[in-house]
Scaffold this motif. Structure first.
Motif, short mmCIF file in Angstrom:
data_model
loop_
_atom_site.label_atom_id
_atom_site.label_comp_id
_atom_site.label_asym_id
_atom_site.label_seq_id
_atom_site.Cartn_x
_atom_site.Cartn_y
_atom_site.Cartn_z
N ILE B 66 0.84 -1.21 0.00
CA ILE B 66 0.00 0.00 0.00
C ILE B 66 0.87 1.25 0.00
N ALA B 67 1.89 1.26 0.89
CA ALA B 67 2.76 2.43 0.96
C ALA B 67 3.51 2.62 -0.34
N TYR B 68 3.98 1.51 -0.94
CA TYR B 68 4.71 1.62 -2.20
C TYR B 68 3.83 2.16 -3.31
N ALA B 69 2.57 1.68 -3.36
CA ALA B 69 1.65 2.14 -4.40
C ALA B 69 1.40 3.64 -4.27
N ALA B 70 1.12 4.09 -3.02
CA ALA B 70 0.80 5.51 -2.82
C ALA B 70 2.00 6.39 -3.16
N ILE B 71 3.19 6.01 -2.64
CA ILE B 71 4.36 6.85 -2.86
C ILE B 71 4.76 6.85 -4.33
N LEU C 65 -8.09 -5.24 -1.45
CA LEU C 65 -9.18 -4.54 -2.15
C LEU C 65 -8.92 -3.05 -2.18
N TYR C 66 -8.32 -2.52 -1.08
CA TYR C 66 -7.98 -1.10 -1.09
C TYR C 66 -6.96 -0.79 -2.18
N ILE C 67 -5.91 -1.64 -2.29
CA ILE C 67 -4.93 -1.42 -3.36
C ILE C 67 -5.61 -1.50 -4.72
N TRP C 68 -6.57 -2.44 -4.85
CA TRP C 68 -7.28 -2.62 -6.12
C TRP C 68 -7.99 -1.35 -6.53
N VAL C 69 -8.79 -0.79 -5.60
CA VAL C 69 -9.54 0.43 -5.93
C VAL C 69 -8.58 1.58 -6.22
N PHE C 70 -7.51 1.66 -5.41
CA PHE C 70 -6.54 2.74 -5.61
C PHE C 70 -5.92 2.66 -7.00
N LEU C 71 -5.51 1.45 -7.41
CA LEU C 71 -4.87 1.32 -8.72
C LEU C 71 -5.86 1.59 -9.84
N ALA C 74 -5.78 5.32 -9.89
CA ALA C 74 -4.49 6.01 -10.03
C ALA C 74 -3.81 5.71 -11.34
N SER C 75 -3.95 4.50 -11.86
CA SER C 75 -3.18 4.13 -13.04
C SER C 75 -3.58 4.93 -14.29
N PRO C 76 -4.89 5.08 -14.60
CA PRO C 76 -5.24 5.94 -15.73
C PRO C 76 -4.88 7.40 -15.50
#
Lengths: 199, 91, 101
Positions: B66-71, C65-71, C74-76
């Motif tokens: 999570i931290a890596y994705a956000a940063i 699931l949080y990483i999923w929604v974030f990506l 964020a990715s587009p």
């Protein structure tokens, strides 16, 4: 919603404040609970206070005054949630279709691509609606959003055939029509062409 | 099952190396290099998660992911904004 | 259940592979962004679904699931930021020369 106009601007402002505080505090608190995983009262209180502090600190960023929206005070969390939940499964299906098509293009030995750039206009009052339309264009078949002014989208198509879903020669593409139906579209006000450069 | 996750992790490293030496190093423009770095960052998130599965401690590694994705996302946004202002296409 | 997880992980890895091939093969920056913005995004999303199925219903799955929604958001956005920066810096899109040019 930004399309709502009432005589008393302070009523809309209090609504925007309430929506902002309730939604953001709740979302941040749930995020805290998921990340920490501890259910003791002490940690829950610390999490709630932190969420409230972040909500207060981000208040000027996430509540737009009438000068920015054109009609009334607007909280960025004031979204049509139910229609968004209906929209997301269709978007996921479109993403899978898009990926299969792009994978076929990339793995084709002759690389049959023919890029072109098109522009189209679509005004969505809600800023999150603009964000959703731009990201949906990027994720759906053969098109990516290159630039976004107040209401003009510049789209790069990897192959001429893919342009029909977004900006066909006449009429309106299915994707802008769907996002407009979700977030509420309208004619662009003439006097605020330059106010949204920063978004 | 462990060998499957190990094979996926090794494959991710190989793909990241391919992107690095094939696009980040010779990339004609600075935006190609940034794109390559973004792809490697995305692969790194998945690599961290696969390491967590191999280690048996996914609950700890997922926080790092999570931290890596956000940063990584914030870094890419800042770099994009910076090179937009700079505007030279030769390096 | 593990079979389904392996299926999702393999599909995701296939799309990441396709994205890498696209980044290496495409002729210019904007067409490369097509490969990155779509194939790479869907690849890691499918891999995360596979890991969620492998993990089962737990707190770790919620974080995934949080990483999923974030990506998904964020990715587009990162793709769009790069494209806009490239256009405003004066990068011209590549076009096929056999056509009208």
């Amino acid at each position: 919603m930004a399309t709502k106009t009432t005589a008393n601007p302070f009523r809309n402002r209090s609504r925007a404040e309430i929506v902002h505080f309730v939604f953001l505090t709740l979302a941040l608190f749930v995020f805290w609970v998921v990340l920490s995983g501890k259910m003791q009262v002490r940690y829950l209180i610390i999490g709630f206070v932190t969420a409230l502090a972040i909500t207060v600190a981000t208040r000027p960023l996430l509540i737009l005054p009438p000068e920015r929206t054109g009609s009334s005070w607007l909280s960025l969390w004031d979204l049509p949630w139910f229609r968004i939940f209906l929209y997301v499964p269709w978007l996921l299906w479109q993403i899978i279709v898009a990926n299969v098509q792009v994978a076929m293009l990339i793995l084709h030995p002759k690389l049959p691509i023919d890029p072109k750039v098109v522009k189209f206009k679509k005004y969505i009052p809600h800023p999150v609606g603009r964000f959703a339309l731009a990201n949906s264009i990027t994720l759906t078949p053969g098109t990516i959003t290159v630039d976004l002014e107040a209401d003009e989208y510049t789209v790069h198509c990897v192959q001429g055939g893919f342009v029909g879903g977004v900006a066909p020669a006449e009429g309106e593409g299915t994707l802008p029509a769907r996002v407009g139906a979700v977030f509420g579209a309208g004619p662009a006000p003439a006097d605020r062409q330059t106010s949204d450069k920063g978004l | 099952m462990d060998y499957f996750f190990l094979a996926l992790a090794v494959g991710l490293v190989v793909l990241s190396a391919l992107v690095f030496f094939g696009r980040v190093v010779p990339g004609p423009t600075v935006f190609d290099r940034l794109t390559g770095i973004g792809v490697i960052g995305t692969n790194a998130i998945l690599f961290i998660l696969l390491l967590g599965v191999l280690d048996g401690r996914l609950d700890m590694y997922v926080d790092m992911a999570i931290a890596y994705a956000a940063i990584g996302f914030v870094t890419l946004l800042i770099l994009g904004k910076y090179f937009e202002r700079k505007g030279d296409m030769d390096r | 259940m593990n079979f389904l997880a392996v299926l999702f992980l393999l599909a995701g890895f296939f799309f990441i592979l396709v994205g890498t091939v696209g980044v290496l093969r495409m002729p210019d920056f904007f067409t490369r962004m097509h490969a990155v913005g779509k194939c790479d995004t869907l690849g890691i999303l499918l891999c995360l679904v596979g890991l969620m199925i492998y993990e089962g219903a737990s707190l770790t799955s919620l974080k995934l699931l949080y990483i999923w929604v974030f990506l998904l958001m964020a990715s587009p956005t990162a793709t769009h930021v790069f494209c806009r920066a490239a256009v405003r810096s004066g990068l011209k899109p590549w076009t096929r020369t056999e056509g009208q040019g």
